[in-house]
Design a protein around this motif. Structure first.
Motif, PDB file in Angstrom:
ATOM      1  N   THR A  58       0.834  -1.204   0.000  1.00 40.90           N
ATOM      2  CA  THR A  58       0.000   0.000   0.000  1.00 40.90           C
ATOM      3  C   THR A  58       0.867   1.252   0.000  1.00 40.90           C
ATOM      4  O   THR A  58       1.981   1.258   0.536  1.00 40.90           O
ATOM      5  N   GLN A  60       1.216   5.357   1.049  1.00 39.57           N
ATOM      6  CA  GLN A  60       0.722   6.248   2.094  1.00 39.57           C
ATOM      7  C   GLN A  60       1.416   7.603   1.992  1.00 39.57           C
ATOM      8  O   GLN A  60       2.623   7.691   1.740  1.00 39.57           O
ATOM      9  N   ALA A  62       1.621  11.055   4.422  1.00 39.94           N
ATOM     10  CA  ALA A  62       1.273  11.413   5.800  1.00 39.94           C
ATOM     11  C   ALA A  62       1.971  12.694   6.244  1.00 39.94           C
ATOM     12  O   ALA A  62       3.081  13.005   5.815  1.00 39.94           O
ATOM     13  N   ASP A  71      -3.349  11.711   7.045  1.00 42.00           N
ATOM     14  CA  ASP A  71      -2.806  10.827   6.017  1.00 42.00           C
ATOM     15  C   ASP A  71      -3.877  10.286   5.086  1.00 42.00           C
ATOM     16  O   ASP A  71      -5.079  10.364   5.360  1.00 42.00           O
ATOM     17  N   LEU A  73      -4.176   6.475   2.846  1.00 41.60           N
ATOM     18  CA  LEU A  73      -3.588   5.144   2.702  1.00 41.60           C
ATOM     19  C   LEU A  73      -4.404   4.370   1.676  1.00 41.60           C
ATOM     20  O   LEU A  73      -5.619   4.191   1.844  1.00 41.60           O
TER      21      LEU A  73
END
Length: 445
Positions: A58, A60, A62, A71, A73
Motif C-alpha cells: 500500500t 501512504q 502522511a 494521512d 492510505l
C-alpha cells in the motif's frame, strides 16, 4: 537504494503548505518493510511529512504535526517488481476542499480509494520546504526513526515548491501503446527548494538539474542503474508461477524450497532478433535448469501446478545442471555439468530458431564438452521446436536451488558483476556478448 539515501537541508524556507513531489520508482517487494520511505521532510518523530510504501504494497502520504497525524492510505496494492511506477504526491493545505489537501497519483491516474483518510486542517504549516529541516530521499533517517530505506530504484525525482501540478508535468500517455511514460518536465517554476534529480552523473548522483542548485548529498553506496523508465530491462515475471517460487532482488533471484520442479519466465520476449542473458548458479543441494520457452506455451499452462518446461510438450529448450538438454519432454546429453558459482550464458537466436549455452564464457559444443570463448566456434545449438513463436528466457528450480539472473543491468540479483564483457549495446554482462546479440529491454525490442 537499499542502505543508501540522499539528503539536503534547506537554508531558507519556501512554501510549507503547498508542494508537488514526483518520482519514478521500481522496488523489491519482498524487501519492503512498513514505512519504506520514498521521501521525508523534517527532523523529529513528532513533526514530519512523508510518502512511503508499506510491506503489503500500500502507498501512504502522511503529515505529523502538532500531535496529530493526517494521512491517506491506499486500498490498492502495488506489488509488481518488474514495473516502473510513476508516483506523484501533492500537499495543498490551502485548498478549501478538504479531500484535495492530500492527493496521490500512480501512472497518471489519481488514487481515490483509501482505507483511511485523515485530512489536514486548512492552512496547516508542514515541515516541507522549511529552513534547517532536512529532506531525505529514500530514507527516514533524519526524522528520528530507523532508516526504513527504500529497497529499489528511483529515477527523475522532483519536488516543486509552492505549486500543485498534475502528473502530465512529468509523464504522458504513449499514443501507440497507451502506456504511461516518462517525459522531461519543462516550463516548471520550481520555487525556493524545488529540485529535479536525474541521476545522470554517476560521480555526482545528487546533482540538481532544475536550475535551483539544490543539490543533495549521497549517503551510503548509491549506484546508478541503466534500467530506467525510458528503457526497461527484463526481469523474471512476478505474476507467473509463484506458488512455491520465491522471487526476490527486484525479480532477479529465483528460489524454490519445494521438492517439485517449478519454472518462471521473463517479463520480456521477442519473436525475432538475437538475445542474451546470464544466470549465476547456487545448487544449494537442489536442482537447476536454465533456458528459453515459447511464451504462448508458458502462459497456457497451469502456472501453479505445472512442473517445469522440460517436462512438457510445448516449445522449450533447457540446459540442466547435470549436463543434459531438455527439448520438450525428451532429454539427451548436451554438455558437461555446472554447479555453484558457475555463470551460464544463454544466447537466443530467434532469426534461426536456435539457442546456445555457455559456462563461464566457454560455449557448449553440444556433444558433452565446451569450445572456446569465441561464439563462432560453438556448435552446440539446440533447435527450438516451435517456429513463428515468441520466445523468452526462463529458469526452473527445485529443492532450495537458487539462480540469480542478469538480463543486462550488470547485476546478478543484488550481486554486481565482477567485470564487464564487450558489446551488449550498452548493457552490462560478465562475459563477452556474441556479436549481434542484445539484452532484452524495451529499447532493443
Amino acid at each position: 537504494m537499499a542502505n543508501s539515501y540522499l539528503t539536503r537541508t534547506p537554508s531558507s524556507t519556501g512554501n510549507r503548505r503547498k508542494f508537488t513531489f514526483s518520482a519514478w520508482v521500481k522496488f523489491n517487494f519482498n524487501q519492503l518493510e512498513n514505512n519504506s520511505r520514498i521521501f521525508s521532510c523534517g527532523s523529529a518523530t513528532s513533526a514530519w511529512v512523508s510518502a512511503y510504501i508499506n510491506a503489503n504494497g500500500t502507498l501512504q502520504l502522511a503529515i505529523v504535526e502538532g500531535g496529530n497525524t493526517y494521512d491517506i492510505l491506499t486500498n490498492r496494492l502495488f506489488r509488481d517488481e518488474s514495473a516502473w511506477y510513476h508516483l506523484v504526491f501533492v500537499v495543498d493545505t490551502e485548498n478549501t476542499t478538504a479531500n484535495n489537501r492530500l492527493r496521490m497519483y500512480v501512472n497518471g491516474e489519481e488514487e481515490t480509494s483509501f482505507s483511511q483518510r485523515n485530512n489536514p486542517t486548512k492552512d496547516l504549516d508542514t515541515q516541507a520546504n522549511t529552513a534547517s529541516k532536512p529532506i531525505d530521499i529514500g530514507s527516514a533517517e533524519n526524522v528520528g526513526y530507523s532508516p526504513r530505506y527504500f529497497p529499489g530504484y528511483m529515477s527523475h525525482v522532483a519536488m516543486v515548491d509552492g505549486q500543485v501540478l498534475t502528473p502530465t508535468s512529468f509523464g504522458e500517455t504513449d499514443s501507440t501503446s497507451g502506456i504511461w511514460k516518462f517525459k522531461s518536465p519543462s516550463g516548471v517554476t520550481w520555487g525556493t527548494n524545488g529540485f529535479h534529480l536525474k541521476f545522470e552523473n554517476s560521480a555526482a548522483l545528487g546533482t540538481d538539474s532544475s536550475g535551483q542548485s539544490n543539490t543533495f548529498t549521497v549517503n551510503g553506496t548509491l549506484k546508478q542503474s541503466i534500467d530506467t523508465p525510458s528503457n526497461v530491462y527484463s526481469t523474471l515475471n512476478p505474476s507467473f508461477n509463484l506458488s512455491d517460487i520465491q522471487l526476490t532482488e527486484a525479480g532477479m533471484r529465483t528460489k524454490n524450497t519445494n521438492s517439485n520442479w517449478k519454472y518462471i519466465n521473463s517479463t520480456l520476449a521477442a519473436p525475432s532478433g538475437k538475445w542474451y542473458c546470464e544466470h549465476k548458479i547456487n545448487i544449494n543441494g537442489g536442482y537447476v535448469m536454465v533456458g528459453v520457452t515459447d511464451m504462448q506455451y508458458a502462459t497456457s499452462q497451469d502456472k501453479n501446478s505445472y512442473t517445469h518446461c522440460g517436462g512438457g510438450t510445448g516449445g522449450v529448450g533447457f540446459y540442466n545442471a547435470d549436463g543434459d538438454k531438455y527439448l520438450q519432454a525428451s532429454s539427451s546429453t548436451f554438455a558437461s555439468s555446472y554447479t555453484t558459482g558457475d555463470i551460464i550464458g544463454c544466447a537466443l537466436d530467434m532469426d534461426n530458431n536456435k539457442v546456445y549455452f555457455s559456462k563461464n564464457g566457454a560455449w557448449a559444443n553440444g556433444s558433452g564438452g565446451y569450445g572456446s570463448s569465441t561464439f563462432d566456434a560453438a556448435v552446440g545449438a539446440i533447435t527450438l521446436p516451435t517456429t513463428n513463436a515468441t520466445y523468452g528466457f526462463a529458469v526452473s528450480v527445485r529443492s532450495n536451488a537458487v539462480v540469480q539472473s542478469n538480463f543486462g543491468t550488470g547485476q546478478f540479483g543484488a550481486t554486481t558483476i565482477t567485470s564487464a564483457g564487450s558489446n551488449g549495446n550498452g548493457s552490462l554482462f560478465e562475459y563477452d556478448v556474441p556479436s549481434g546479440y542484445y539484452a532484452l529491454n524495451t529499447k532493443n525490442i
